[in-house]
Design an enzyme around this catalytic site. Structure first.
Site, PDB file in Angstrom:
ATOM      1  N   SER A  99     106.667  67.888  59.160  1.00  0.00           N
ATOM      2  CA  SER A  99     105.573  68.413  59.796  1.00  0.00           C
ATOM      3  C   SER A  99     104.438  67.390  60.361  1.00  0.00           C
ATOM      4  CB  SER A  99     104.858  69.369  58.790  1.00  0.00           C
ATOM      5  OG  SER A  99     103.445  69.703  59.146  1.00  0.00           O
ATOM      6  N   TYR A 153     100.500  70.334  51.185  1.00  0.00           N
ATOM      7  CA  TYR A 153     101.635  70.418  51.920  1.00  0.00           C
ATOM      8  C   TYR A 153     102.145  69.331  52.678  1.00  0.00           C
ATOM      9  CZ  TYR A 153     104.339  72.203  55.894  1.00  0.00           C
ATOM     10  OH  TYR A 153     105.431  72.556  56.747  1.00  0.00           O
TER      11      TYR A 153
END
Length: 337
Positions: free
Chosen positions: A134, A159
């Site tokens: 990501s 995350y």
């Protein structure tokens, strides 16, 4: 590499990108075994609708297994009689903000689950595993555009930390076991069959129902919005080109066969421009609820895709002006609006 007729295991097959990649693989004649735990992070009905679309294609190339890949015993049991040549590992607990509420879900899926998939790739001696990282790994990086050579050791959300950990674990497995691995740092993906927790969906839903939309950092945000078809073409281009294991160390100490790329549109867009395009496509004005920056968020993302273009020919073609109407048209149909 010629993957024709080679079965690919796709994790997160009921997810936004996973379903789109599965469909593209089948469109070129490849059998797909899709797995997903069908959790309720967002409505399971949307995930089931994606699986139904894949299952009803007339080429009979899709098999689906509902299983949680963070459970190694269950994963092995579900795939015991299944052969596959490569893996596209897109399953994960997504969302920056939700990681503030449920950190255990991220540890299970993104840490334990990723190790399990690396172990599966090792045990099955797969020819290549492409996995999802990501752009959030760049944290508060102020240098734009984000380059894979930039430091990414200051994540601002759990995350992001789990995704950086996935990259480090993958580097270790590539080094120890010579497994060809490619990590893709996704930038903001949007398009038909997207996720309800993402800004594009939330904004369209609220504009069409005449409700105010929450606009963080008072609208002073930029995102490298990337249309789903461009993302899929990049994933398949990477899958077809596993990094070569020449036994040599690359500059910086990382060893083949582990490649790491940004995958984005290489064009940051102002958040207010997105809202303008949504207003045009929806035919309504947005009511804005201007708010300060949320914890764990960043003001701007911008992908340097030089390496991906050089190695695979990746070239995104869908502008935000073209992509937003396509999303809104699908959104209206899906919700019968």
């Amino acid at each position: 590499m010629d993957w024709q007729d080679s079965t690919v295991l796709v994790t997160g097959a009921a997810g936004f990108i996973g379903a789109a990649v599965s469909e593209a693989l089948m469109a070129r004649g490849q059998p797909v075994v899709g797995i997903d735990n069908m959790n309720d992070y967002y409505p399971v009905s949307l995930k089931q609708a994606r699986i139904d679309r894949l299952s009803t294609r007339d080429n009979n190339l899709f098999q689906f297994r509902q299983v949680d890949f963070s459970d190694m015993a269950a994963l092995n049991g579900a795939l015991e009689q299944t052969r596959f040549a490569a893996i596209v590992h897109l399953g994960a607990q997504a969302g920056v903000r939700y990681s503030l509420e449920n950190p255990q879900a991220y540890a299970a899926s993104n840490l334990t689950g990723h190790v399990n998939m690396l172990e599966l790739a090792r045990a099955r001696d797969v020819a290549h595993m492409v996995y999802a990282s990501s752009s959030s790994v760049y944290g508060g990086n102020a240098k734009l555009p984000f380059s894979v050579e930039d430091r990414a050791d200051h994540p601002v959300s759990l995350y992001a930390a789990t995704k950086k950990a996935d990259e480090l674990m993958s580097e270790t497995y590539a080094h120890l076991f010579r497994i060809p691995l490619t990590g893709l740092r996704f930038f903001t993906v949007y398009g038909p069959w997207g996720r309800p927790d993402m800004a594009m969906w939330k904004f369209a839903e609220r504009i069409l129902s005449d409700r105010p939309i929450d606009v963080y950092n008072h609208g002073e945000m930029q995102r490298d919005f990337t249309y789903i078809d461009d993302i899929v073409s990049g994933v398949l281009a990477c899958l077809d080109r596993p990094p070569l294991d020449d036994g040599e160390e690359k500059p910086g100490g990382s060893v083949k066969p582990h490649a790491l790329y940004n995958i984005g549109n290489n064009r940051p867009e102002h958040l207010m421009r997105l809202i303008e395009l949504l207003e045009e496509s929806c035919g309504r004005k947005a009511q804005l609820n201007l708010l300060p920056m949320q914890p764990g968020d960043v003001p701007a993302t911008y992908a340097d895709i030089t390496a991906l273009t050089r190695d695979t020919g990746y070239a995104p073609t869908t502008s935000l002006e073209a992509g937003v109407p396509l999303f809104v048209n699908w959104f209206r149909k899906y919700h019968s609006l």
